[in-house]
Design an enzyme around this catalytic site. Sequence first.
Site, PDB file in Angstrom:
ATOM      1  N   GLU A 139       0.897  -1.097   0.105  1.00 30.81           N
ATOM      2  CA  GLU A 139      -0.107   0.080  -0.032  1.00 30.81           C
ATOM      3  C   GLU A 139       0.824   1.125   0.001  1.00 30.81           C
ATOM      4  O   GLU A 139       1.910   1.336   0.878  1.00 30.81           O
ATOM      5  CB  GLU A 139      -0.851   0.007   1.189  1.00 30.81           C
ATOM      6  N   GLY A 194     -16.858   4.761  -3.958  1.00 27.60           N
ATOM      7  CA  GLY A 194     -16.158   5.255  -2.916  1.00 27.60           C
ATOM      8  C   GLY A 194     -15.936   4.019  -1.952  1.00 27.60           C
ATOM      9  O   GLY A 194     -15.732   4.338  -0.828  1.00 27.60           O
ATOM     10  N   ALA A 195     -15.969   2.720  -2.211  1.00 26.20           N
ATOM     11  CA  ALA A 195     -15.679   1.530  -1.417  1.00 26.20           C
ATOM     12  C   ALA A 195     -14.375   1.242  -1.172  1.00 26.20           C
ATOM     13  O   ALA A 195     -14.100   0.314  -0.803  1.00 26.20           O
ATOM     14  CB  ALA A 195     -16.535   0.232  -1.778  1.00 26.20           C
ATOM     15  N   SER A 238     -13.558   2.122  -8.517  1.00 25.10           N
ATOM     16  CA  SER A 238     -14.376   2.167  -9.756  1.00 25.10           C
ATOM     17  C   SER A 238     -13.927   3.087 -10.606  1.00 25.10           C
ATOM     18  O   SER A 238     -14.089   2.974 -11.876  1.00 25.10           O
ATOM     19  CB  SER A 238     -15.618   2.669  -9.191  1.00 25.10           C
ATOM     20  N   SER A 239     -13.029   4.317 -10.172  1.00 22.66           N
ATOM     21  CA  SER A 239     -12.785   5.215 -11.158  1.00 22.66           C
ATOM     22  C   SER A 239     -11.550   4.507 -12.296  1.00 22.66           C
ATOM     23  O   SER A 239     -11.523   4.665 -13.455  1.00 22.66           O
ATOM     24  CB  SER A 239     -12.187   6.381 -10.432  1.00 22.66           C
ATOM     25  N   ASP A 257      -3.880   0.647  -9.537  1.00 23.84           N
ATOM     26  CA  ASP A 257      -5.210   0.249  -9.900  1.00 23.84           C
ATOM     27  C   ASP A 257      -5.703   0.130 -11.110  1.00 23.84           C
ATOM     28  O   ASP A 257      -6.331  -0.910 -11.663  1.00 23.84           O
ATOM     29  CB  ASP A 257      -6.191   1.535  -9.331  1.00 23.84           C
TER      30      ASP A 257
HETATM   31  C1  GLA Z   1      -5.077   4.358  -4.186  1.00 22.08           C
HETATM   32  C2  GLA Z   1      -4.272   4.892  -5.485  1.00 22.08           C
HETATM   33  C3  GLA Z   1      -3.314   3.801  -5.709  1.00 22.08           C
HETATM   34  C4  GLA Z   1      -2.302   3.692  -4.575  1.00 22.08           C
HETATM   35  C5  GLA Z   1      -3.482   3.009  -3.320  1.00 22.08           C
HETATM   36  C6  GLA Z   1      -2.423   2.962  -2.163  1.00 22.08           C
HETATM   37  O1  GLA Z   1      -5.749   3.393  -4.713  1.00 22.08           O
HETATM   38  O2  GLA Z   1      -5.127   5.174  -6.593  1.00 22.08           O
HETATM   39  O3  GLA Z   1      -2.450   4.458  -6.731  1.00 22.08           O
HETATM   40  O4  GLA Z   1      -1.692   4.684  -4.272  1.00 22.08           O
HETATM   41  O5  GLA Z   1      -4.362   4.312  -3.073  1.00 22.08           O
HETATM   42  O6  GLA Z   1      -1.577   1.966  -2.153  1.00 22.08           O
END
Ligand code: GLA
Length: 384
Positions: free
Chosen positions: A38, A127-128, A132-133, A177
């Site tokens: 993360e 928003g969960a 989704s974006s 993501d």
């Molecule tokens: C969001 C961001 C990702 C990543 C996470 C944290 O989801 O879109 O790029 O930085 O937070 O790991």
Amino acid sequence: MKQTTATTTDLAQAFEAHFANAPEGRVSAPGRVNLIGEFTDYNQGFVLPAAINFRTTVLFSCRDDKQFRVCSLNFPAEMDRFDIDQPLAKGHLQWGNYIRAVVFVLQRAGYQFGGLNVLIQGNVPLGAGLSSSAALEVAVAGAISKAFDLGISKRDLALFGQQAENDFMDCQCGIMDQLVSATGQANAALLIDCESLAIRPVTIPEQLTMVVIDSNHPHSLVDTEYNQRRIDCELAAAAMGVPSLRHGSPELLAAHRATLTEQQYKRARHVITENTRVHNTVQALADNDMASLRQQLAASHNSLRDDFQVTVPATDGLVEICTTALAGRGAVRMTGGGFGGAIIALCTAPDVAVIRAAVAAEYTQRFQLTATVYECRADQGYDG
Ligand code: GLA
């Protein structure tokens, strides 16, 4: 947002009803859940997300003008329209801005294309913390590529999605993501090296369910805080004399402690230790070693709480509730962008009910919020 479960025929019919012509093509892209790694993506480090069985579908037909007409079955009363020959700015619809953002970055990259009718339908909860974006960006970029034969690779769909966030939506997110949404695989998480963008599928043991629990904690100032963490990390890397925290190590961090603020030190310590935990988790999954998996996820959560400081009492509480209920089984931590959002529990099918019961019994009482539980499985990425 309206949750919809439209079938293929429903979607085509809805498209015809909106645009008075038949769709010419369809693409889809999934949301994601991150197992571990993360805030390491924008530090050029390692992440281990999986694409999930919640998707955004885009139907389209080409127009003979330069207009984009965009509607979403999730927001039935709204439609966005814009002229791609005019300079693009944000419009009044938040979801519509993601489509504008994708058009903006594709045009900036020099791609030539015409107008498009676009119908969107998704079941990735908004928003969960399930991205989704990213699903929307990847699907829309894919739809434009397919409609106008632009031949954009999956990897580039992801990079354009990230640019859309960074340069139009003002969120300085990393690549995780969008890249997992574009390239995810069924039954596997992806080990992504965010520096080289090399990807390795990591099989998720069959007996493990990915349970995502949304805290429904109201988000506030999220983007500002998110962007600030990134700045802190970049300052820490610069002070340590490395191009990114990916190239940091516990020894280098210790050697530079005096040149870092306490906050920069903690942010860097999270990122450096989290990269190691990603590799340990890959090993634990390969060995089916639940004790190690549990240990890695718990350490990740504590580091996100104490060093990166992106958890809130509600997500800490959810992790506590699930960890206690699982009584030495499973593995739990917060997941995604933090400041509220969701937690993930990896557990066996019978333990899903244990988690549901514990959350129902304790969460609302402790936090005056209602959590939403999603059972996810790793699914394929972009389909177009
Ligand atoms: C969001 C961001 C990702 C990543 C996470 C944290 O989801 O879109 O790029 O930085 O937070 O790991």
